[in-house]
Every structure is written in structure tokens, then in C-alpha cells.
Design an enzyme around this catalytic site. Sequence first.
Site, PDB file in Angstrom:
ATOM      1  CG  HIS A  89      -1.915   1.089   1.236  1.00 26.68           C
ATOM      2  ND1 HIS A  89      -1.848   2.137   2.117  1.00 26.68           N
ATOM      3  CD2 HIS A  89      -3.000   1.332   0.446  1.00 26.68           C
ATOM      4  CE1 HIS A  89      -2.855   2.963   1.883  1.00 26.68           C
ATOM      5  NE2 HIS A  89      -3.570   2.503   0.884  1.00 26.68           N
ATOM      6  CG  HIS A 110      -4.632   6.984  -2.085  1.00 25.96           C
ATOM      7  ND1 HIS A 110      -3.426   6.358  -1.974  1.00 25.96           N
ATOM      8  CD2 HIS A 110      -5.508   6.232  -1.379  1.00 25.96           C
ATOM      9  CE1 HIS A 110      -3.555   5.281  -1.220  1.00 25.96           C
ATOM     10  NE2 HIS A 110      -4.814   5.167  -0.850  1.00 25.96           N
ATOM     11  CG  HIS A 119      -7.652   0.714  -2.007  1.00 31.40           C
ATOM     12  ND1 HIS A 119      -7.562   1.860  -2.753  1.00 31.40           N
ATOM     13  CD2 HIS A 119      -6.813   0.893  -0.949  1.00 31.40           C
ATOM     14  CE1 HIS A 119      -6.722   2.704  -2.155  1.00 31.40           C
ATOM     15  NE2 HIS A 119      -6.253   2.148  -1.059  1.00 31.40           N
ATOM     16  CG  HIS A 241     -10.945   5.805   2.193  1.00 31.32           C
ATOM     17  ND1 HIS A 241      -9.908   6.653   1.860  1.00 31.32           N
ATOM     18  CD2 HIS A 241     -10.371   4.608   2.459  1.00 31.32           C
ATOM     19  CE1 HIS A 241      -8.771   5.976   1.905  1.00 31.32           C
ATOM     20  NE2 HIS A 241      -9.026   4.733   2.268  1.00 31.32           N
ATOM     21  CG  HIS A 245      -7.673   5.375   6.449  1.00 29.73           C
ATOM     22  ND1 HIS A 245      -6.763   4.384   6.706  1.00 29.73           N
ATOM     23  CD2 HIS A 245      -8.212   5.077   5.237  1.00 29.73           C
ATOM     24  CE1 HIS A 245      -6.752   3.519   5.687  1.00 29.73           C
ATOM     25  NE2 HIS A 245      -7.636   3.918   4.794  1.00 29.73           N
ATOM     26  CG  PHE A 262      -2.496   7.392   2.196  1.00 32.66           C
ATOM     27  CD1 PHE A 262      -3.694   6.754   2.479  1.00 32.66           C
ATOM     28  CD2 PHE A 262      -2.530   8.581   1.486  1.00 32.66           C
ATOM     29  CE1 PHE A 262      -4.907   7.297   2.069  1.00 32.66           C
ATOM     30  CE2 PHE A 262      -3.738   9.131   1.073  1.00 32.66           C
ATOM     31  CZ  PHE A 262      -4.921   8.492   1.360  1.00 32.66           C
ATOM     32  CG  HIS A 275      -9.421  -0.300   1.923  1.00 30.55           C
ATOM     33  ND1 HIS A 275      -9.734   0.531   0.878  1.00 30.55           N
ATOM     34  CD2 HIS A 275      -8.617   0.399   2.758  1.00 30.55           C
ATOM     35  CE1 HIS A 275      -9.136   1.689   1.063  1.00 30.55           C
ATOM     36  NE2 HIS A 275      -8.452   1.652   2.191  1.00 30.55           N
TER      37      HIS A 275
HETATM   38 CU1  C2O Z   1      -5.119   3.389   0.106  1.00 28.43          CU
HETATM   39 CU2  C2O Z   1      -7.603   3.354   2.775  1.00 28.43          CU
HETATM   40  O1  C2O Z   1      -6.220   3.847   1.633  1.00 28.43           O
END
Ligand code: C2O
Length: 344
Positions: A89, A110, A119, A241, A245, A262, A275
Site C-alpha cells: 500500500h 489515491h 484497493h 474512507h 482512517h 497512508f 477496505h
Molecule cells: Cu489506500 Cu484506505 O487507503
Amino acid sequence: RRVISPNLSSCHDSYAVPGEMMVNCCPPRPESEEHVIDFVLPPPSTLRVRRPAHLVDDEYIAKLKKAVAIMKSLPYTDPRNWMRQANMHCLYCTGSYNQKYSNSIEVDIHKTWYFFPWHRMMIYFHEKIIGSLIGDEDFALPFWQWDAPEGMSMPSMYWEGALVDTERNPLHISPNSIGDLNYQMTESKLSSQELVSSNLAFMYNQMVSGATTSELFMGCPFKVGEAGECLGRGTIEAAPHNTMHSWVGKHANRYNENMGVFYSAARDPTFYAHHANIDRLWEVWRKMANYKKDIVDPDWLNAYFYFHNEKSQLVRVSIHQILNITDMGYRYQDVDLPWLNAKP
Ligand code: C2O
């Protein structure tokens, strides 16, 4: 066709936080296209069922814990190692690779229309690796159903054993702490009941009223030769999203690690459940539009990325290959969409 794809031999240090902190997430041994195989869909079989994380039983939790513990114990040279998975990631979110067809520009998935498909690929291979490590091909990831009142707090399975991540906001590790889907780094002043209603109304906006076009939902087109990111997040990518996070990450850490930034986000096991829910909502949105809003631009359909499969082979996967989850061998348990009637 010149599509977005990484130049595997270009892996380099990159900014985890622009202008502030560099990281190196590159594989320990340089990779090259020579050893790559093309992704092929698995033969048709019974579908693995991804279930809500708050509803799975102890036996399931034990399996997931076991798999994560194995991954954490593998050496870093093994692509199935937990940190290697997390760094997969990191590679694609910090711009560790230059583009294959435009070497001066980095690949960042992103804030663009690559967000959902990339993802999907990442958690698909993660799920297959887990299945192979525990000898259960039917193993499917759980999804964190934060868009329904019963699923809004952090699923308790992540509070123990190998599923713990020490770098989380301690205030949010409790059944009484309801996720704030539009979290802005300060605690909501709303009562639990008000927060639930405001979350549902927010979901309605992100999935329905604010997501009427494919660009609004999927994010902006980003193609070869375009400098930098197009910087147009889709509704769901922006929030819940990003916001969830941030809600999980440890506020006391400089960059809100692990989930809140990230480069470190996928070190936290909740990443995959988070995800899986995002991936499910993509399917929900597509279905609501009768698949009529699916992107058909060949620059998007043919863009390709690399992942390690459960045999540790490096696999090249194009977006057009992963648009039918039935063909990929999994489905989501049917659940209610309580926000659908929560028009503000
Ligand atoms: Cu690539 Cu939830 O981020």
C-alpha cells in the site's frame, strides 16, 4: 496503449508526508517485469462470502488471528509477510514508483479514479494469501460495516491478539465509541443517537445525492502524461474512507499513525476490513446505477498494477479483469442499507 502502470525497476524513497518525511517501502529484492505472470481469474467455484466483522463467530476470528500471526512471523523477504503487505500500500500511495510510460511522473492511486479498483486488487490478494496460509480456500475477509448503526464502532475482534495494533486512538477502542464518519480530528459533541443519525444522513449524501455521476463517485480521471495527481477524490474516498482512517489512527502520533496516514495504514489489521466495506459500497453504488455509470474509458480499463499472489508470484492485473466480483470468486453477505432512507 500508454496507460498508468508502475515502472517496477524505478522503486525509490518517497515522501510519506509531502515535504516532511521520507520512507522506503520498496521490496528488498528489486523486481522486474521478466518474472511477472498475467492475472487469470480463478476457475468458477462456490463464492467466498465476506461477512460483517461484528457478526462473525469465534471460530472465524481464530482463523483470521492465526493467519495474521503467521504473516507477522514470516521474514520480510517473503511477500506474504505482514509488513510487506502493508508496504504494498505504501508503494502506491507515496509515489515510490515512476510511471512506466512517463518516467518523470509517479504513480499514486489515491485521489483519482484508481482508488476503488486498486484497493479491490490489494485486498483480493491479501485474502487469497490468508486462505492459503490457513489452508482454507473459502476464507473471506470480514467487512467493517460502519454504514449501519450495529457496525459503527470498531469491531471487537480487533481488540485482541494478533489483530491488535498498538497505534490506535485509545478513545475509539470501545463498543460505546461510535465512529464519526465525517471525523475532523476532534471528538464529536453529538449524543450517540444523534451521531448515528448524522452518519446515516452523511452516507446518503456520499452514496446517493452527492454521487450522481461516475466522476463524483469514482474520482477524477488521471492518465499518462498528466502531471501530478488530478486531486479529485470521489465522495466515499474523501469520507468515510479518509475520515475513518483518521478516526482509527493514534492522534498522539505525529502523523496519526498507523491508520491515519497512508504509508503506515495497512499495518493495522482494521485496514482490510475497512477496505472490504469500501469495496462493498462500490458494488452497491454500481448496482444502484444498474451498472450504467461504470467507467468505460480504455485508459482506466487497461491500467495495470502488480501484486503478489498466494504463491508469492508477482502478478500483473488490469482493471478490466477485476470488475466482476462473482468471477473473482467472492460476494458480500446481503445486509441492510439503513442510509438509503436517511435523506437529510
Ligand atoms: Cu489506500 Cu484506505 O487507503
